[in-house]
Design a protein around this motif. Sequence first.
Motif, PDB file in Angstrom:
ATOM      1  N   ARG A 213       0.836  -1.192   0.000  1.00 54.39           N
ATOM      2  CA  ARG A 213       0.000   0.000   0.000  1.00 54.39           C
ATOM      3  C   ARG A 213       0.878   1.252   0.000  1.00 54.39           C
ATOM      4  O   ARG A 213       1.727   1.419   0.866  1.00 54.39           O
ATOM      5  N   LYS A 214       0.659   2.144  -0.973  1.00 46.02           N
ATOM      6  CA  LYS A 214       1.444   3.354  -1.075  1.00 46.02           C
ATOM      7  C   LYS A 214       0.810   4.444  -0.229  1.00 46.02           C
ATOM      8  O   LYS A 214      -0.410   4.515  -0.087  1.00 46.02           O
ATOM      9  N   GLU A 215       1.658   5.312   0.320  1.00 44.54           N
ATOM     10  CA  GLU A 215       1.182   6.357   1.213  1.00 44.54           C
ATOM     11  C   GLU A 215       2.126   7.542   1.196  1.00 44.54           C
ATOM     12  O   GLU A 215       3.292   7.432   0.808  1.00 44.54           O
ATOM     13  N   LEU A 216       1.580   8.710   1.594  1.00 39.53           N
ATOM     14  CA  LEU A 216       2.366   9.926   1.733  1.00 39.53           C
ATOM     15  C   LEU A 216       2.823  10.049   3.174  1.00 39.53           C
ATOM     16  O   LEU A 216       2.045   9.833   4.097  1.00 39.53           O
ATOM     17  N   THR A 217       4.068  10.421   3.378  1.00 37.92           N
ATOM     18  CA  THR A 217       4.629  10.569   4.711  1.00 37.92           C
ATOM     19  C   THR A 217       4.997  12.024   4.936  1.00 37.92           C
ATOM     20  O   THR A 217       5.668  12.637   4.106  1.00 37.92           O
ATOM     21  N   PHE A 218       4.552  12.561   6.060  1.00 31.46           N
ATOM     22  CA  PHE A 218       4.818  13.955   6.405  1.00 31.46           C
ATOM     23  C   PHE A 218       5.481  14.009   7.780  1.00 31.46           C
ATOM     24  O   PHE A 218       5.252  13.149   8.636  1.00 31.46           O
ATOM     25  N   GLU A 219       6.273  15.047   7.983  1.00 33.05           N
ATOM     26  CA  GLU A 219       6.865  15.311   9.285  1.00 33.05           C
ATOM     27  C   GLU A 219       6.391  16.676   9.761  1.00 33.05           C
ATOM     28  O   GLU A 219       6.457  17.664   9.021  1.00 33.05           O
ATOM     29  N   LEU A 220       5.932  16.697  10.988  1.00 24.91           N
ATOM     30  CA  LEU A 220       5.340  17.893  11.579  1.00 24.91           C
ATOM     31  C   LEU A 220       6.257  18.417  12.675  1.00 24.91           C
ATOM     32  O   LEU A 220       6.549  17.701  13.633  1.00 24.91           O
ATOM     33  N   HIS A 221       6.733  19.644  12.535  1.00 25.36           N
ATOM     34  CA  HIS A 221       7.597  20.268  13.530  1.00 25.36           C
ATOM     35  C   HIS A 221       6.715  20.939  14.578  1.00 25.36           C
ATOM     36  O   HIS A 221       6.089  21.973  14.317  1.00 25.36           O
ATOM     37  N   GLY A 222       6.670  20.341  15.757  1.00 20.17           N
ATOM     38  CA  GLY A 222       5.765  20.820  16.794  1.00 20.17           C
ATOM     39  C   GLY A 222       6.036  22.237  17.243  1.00 20.17           C
ATOM     40  O   GLY A 222       5.103  22.965  17.617  1.00 20.17           O
ATOM     41  N   SER A 223       7.300  22.685  17.228  1.00 19.27           N
ATOM     42  CA  SER A 223       7.615  24.052  17.664  1.00 19.27           C
ATOM     43  C   SER A 223       6.982  25.092  16.747  1.00 19.27           C
ATOM     44  O   SER A 223       6.758  26.237  17.169  1.00 19.27           O
ATOM     45  N   GLN A 224       6.679  24.735  15.507  1.00 23.46           N
ATOM     46  CA  GLN A 224       6.025  25.638  14.570  1.00 23.46           C
ATOM     47  C   GLN A 224       4.510  25.413  14.518  1.00 23.46           C
ATOM     48  O   GLN A 224       3.836  25.973  13.655  1.00 23.46           O
ATOM     49  N   PHE A 225       4.014  24.601  15.429  1.00 18.50           N
ATOM     50  CA  PHE A 225       2.604  24.201  15.394  1.00 18.50           C
ATOM     51  C   PHE A 225       1.921  24.497  16.728  1.00 18.50           C
ATOM     52  O   PHE A 225       0.993  23.803  17.126  1.00 18.50           O
ATOM     53  N   LEU A 226       2.373  25.542  17.420  1.00 16.92           N
ATOM     54  CA  LEU A 226       1.853  25.854  18.748  1.00 16.92           C
ATOM     55  C   LEU A 226       0.622  26.741  18.635  1.00 16.92           C
ATOM     56  O   LEU A 226       0.651  27.944  18.908  1.00 16.92           O
ATOM     57  N   ASN A 227      -0.476  26.146  18.219  1.00 17.46           N
ATOM     58  CA  ASN A 227      -1.755  26.853  18.177  1.00 17.46           C
ATOM     59  C   ASN A 227      -2.893  25.844  18.193  1.00 17.46           C
ATOM     60  O   ASN A 227      -2.706  24.666  17.903  1.00 17.46           O
ATOM     61  N   ARG A 228      -4.066  26.337  18.541  1.00 11.34           N
ATOM     62  CA  ARG A 228      -5.230  25.472  18.635  1.00 11.34           C
ATOM     63  C   ARG A 228      -5.830  25.209  17.251  1.00 11.34           C
ATOM     64  O   ARG A 228      -5.636  26.003  16.329  1.00 11.34           O
ATOM     65  N   PRO A 229      -6.569  24.091  17.112  1.00 11.67           N
ATOM     66  CA  PRO A 229      -7.189  23.817  15.798  1.00 11.67           C
ATOM     67  C   PRO A 229      -8.112  24.929  15.333  1.00 11.67           C
ATOM     68  O   PRO A 229      -8.156  25.247  14.140  1.00 11.67           O
ATOM     69  N   VAL A 230      -8.857  25.545  16.269  1.00 14.14           N
ATOM     70  CA  VAL A 230      -9.779  26.604  15.871  1.00 14.14           C
ATOM     71  C   VAL A 230      -9.037  27.841  15.384  1.00 14.14           C
ATOM     72  O   VAL A 230      -9.537  28.593  14.543  1.00 14.14           O
ATOM     73  N   ASP A 231      -7.813  28.052  15.894  1.00 13.51           N
ATOM     74  CA  ASP A 231      -7.019  29.195  15.447  1.00 13.51           C
ATOM     75  C   ASP A 231      -6.297  28.914  14.136  1.00 13.51           C
ATOM     76  O   ASP A 231      -5.903  29.851  13.439  1.00 13.51           O
ATOM     77  N   ARG A 232      -6.103  27.632  13.813  1.00 16.41           N
ATOM     78  CA  ARG A 232      -5.400  27.298  12.570  1.00 16.41           C
ATOM     79  C   ARG A 232      -6.283  27.419  11.341  1.00 16.41           C
ATOM     80  O   ARG A 232      -5.788  27.432  10.216  1.00 16.41           O
ATOM     81  N   ALA A 233      -7.596  27.502  11.524  1.00 14.89           N
ATOM     82  CA  ALA A 233      -8.499  27.513  10.371  1.00 14.89           C
ATOM     83  C   ALA A 233      -8.237  28.722   9.475  1.00 14.89           C
ATOM     84  O   ALA A 233      -8.280  28.613   8.249  1.00 14.89           O
ATOM     85  N   ASN A 234      -7.950  29.887  10.085  1.00 15.58           N
ATOM     86  CA  ASN A 234      -7.720  31.105   9.294  1.00 15.58           C
ATOM     87  C   ASN A 234      -6.260  31.530   9.303  1.00 15.58           C
ATOM     88  O   ASN A 234      -5.952  32.665   8.947  1.00 15.58           O
ATOM     89  N   LYS A 235      -5.382  30.631   9.711  1.00 12.54           N
ATOM     90  CA  LYS A 235      -3.966  30.984   9.791  1.00 12.54           C
ATOM     91  C   LYS A 235      -3.340  30.949   8.395  1.00 12.54           C
ATOM     92  O   LYS A 235      -3.579  30.032   7.623  1.00 12.54           O
ATOM     93  N   LYS A 236      -2.533  31.941   8.103  1.00  6.77           N
ATOM     94  CA  LYS A 236      -1.854  32.007   6.808  1.00  6.77           C
ATOM     95  C   LYS A 236      -0.549  31.231   6.864  1.00  6.77           C
ATOM     96  O   LYS A 236       0.141  31.218   7.874  1.00  6.77           O
ATOM     97  N   PHE A 237      -0.238  30.594   5.764  1.00  6.82           N
ATOM     98  CA  PHE A 237       0.982  29.794   5.681  1.00  6.82           C
ATOM     99  C   PHE A 237       2.175  30.704   5.387  1.00  6.82           C
ATOM    100  O   PHE A 237       2.166  31.481   4.437  1.00  6.82           O
ATOM    101  N   LYS A 238       3.210  30.612   6.235  1.00  6.99           N
ATOM    102  CA  LYS A 238       4.409  31.434   6.063  1.00  6.99           C
ATOM    103  C   LYS A 238       5.640  30.544   6.147  1.00  6.99           C
ATOM    104  O   LYS A 238       5.698  29.617   6.949  1.00  6.99           O
ATOM    105  N   TRP A 239       6.607  30.870   5.328  1.00 10.25           N
ATOM    106  CA  TRP A 239       7.884  30.141   5.379  1.00 10.25           C
ATOM    107  C   TRP A 239       8.700  30.663   6.555  1.00 10.25           C
ATOM    108  O   TRP A 239       8.841  31.855   6.754  1.00 10.25           O
ATOM    109  N   ARG A 240       9.236  29.709   7.341  1.00 12.99           N
ATOM    110  CA  ARG A 240      10.043  30.095   8.490  1.00 12.99           C
ATOM    111  C   ARG A 240      11.250  29.150   8.580  1.00 12.99           C
ATOM    112  O   ARG A 240      11.191  28.016   8.118  1.00 12.99           O
ATOM    113  N   ASN A 241      12.293  29.662   9.207  1.00 11.07           N
ATOM    114  CA  ASN A 241      13.448  28.823   9.467  1.00 11.07           C
ATOM    115  C   ASN A 241      13.140  27.849  10.583  1.00 11.07           C
ATOM    116  O   ASN A 241      12.501  28.191  11.579  1.00 11.07           O
ATOM    117  N   VAL A 242      13.588  26.622  10.435  1.00 16.31           N
ATOM    118  CA  VAL A 242      13.292  25.564  11.385  1.00 16.31           C
ATOM    119  C   VAL A 242      14.580  25.186  12.109  1.00 16.31           C
ATOM    120  O   VAL A 242      15.595  24.932  11.479  1.00 16.31           O
TER     121      VAL A 242
END
Length: 245
Positions: A213-242
């Motif tokens: 079975r083929k699948e997509l694999t993603f890695e999520l950097h938690g330090s860049q993900f410090l917000n609630r799901p309700v706040d992420r709905a209207n959040k704009k995507f920005k490039w940042r240094n990791v």
Amino acid sequence: MTAPKPHIAQTLLSRAHSPDTASQLFKERIKQKPLYLRPTSPTPEDNRDRRRRHRLQKKAYFLRKQKPRPLSAREKRVSGIYDLPKEECKHAIFKGLHAMWVEYMRDVLDIGGRKAEEVNVTALSHGSKLVSADFHGAEVEVVRSRCAGRVGVRGIVVRDTKFTFVVVTEGDEVKTLPKEQTIFRFRVPLSTPRQDEMDVTEDAGANAGSSARKELTFELHGSQFLNRPVDRANKKFKWRNVDYL
């Protein structure tokens, strides 16, 4: 002793009507008519009471038009709406939630019904969608962390808060994983199990490894993900240094 003078109204009526009619009109319309009296100037107490009633009426009207007041953080803790009963924290129970989340992510990434060769997911085209997605039901795995004891922990997300992921592992354990200084990995299958069965039937003569079975694999950097799901709905995507761990 002198007789009392007649009422002025009775005297005027007697000039225009007969004595019987004048007597009847005077009795019905003047003598028996109630006289309503009201003070010409209300007292300060009356003015204060009137202003208070007017203020209460405005407040009652305003409250009827308002939405119910949301619960405070203390009221939520006391009510226990965020508590997870131990008898319900089973990995098998949340497998259905994970299956729903997979379908949800396939719709978000717009890969439903496509073949693996036709799927092209890039950070530029799908980054904003992944940032605003909901991860309740995702199966995440800690691949890197400042705390070595958390590496390898894998489970289904049952609560996504601003700073943590609460997951249920395959051993039916509830663990709270801080997002800060942690990298999570999650996978999204490219096809449903039914489509995989059809592919295996069509390619019965192929090798066993080709039916994986083929699948997509993603890695999520938690330090860049410090917000609630309700706040992420209207959040704009920005490039940042990791900062890699």
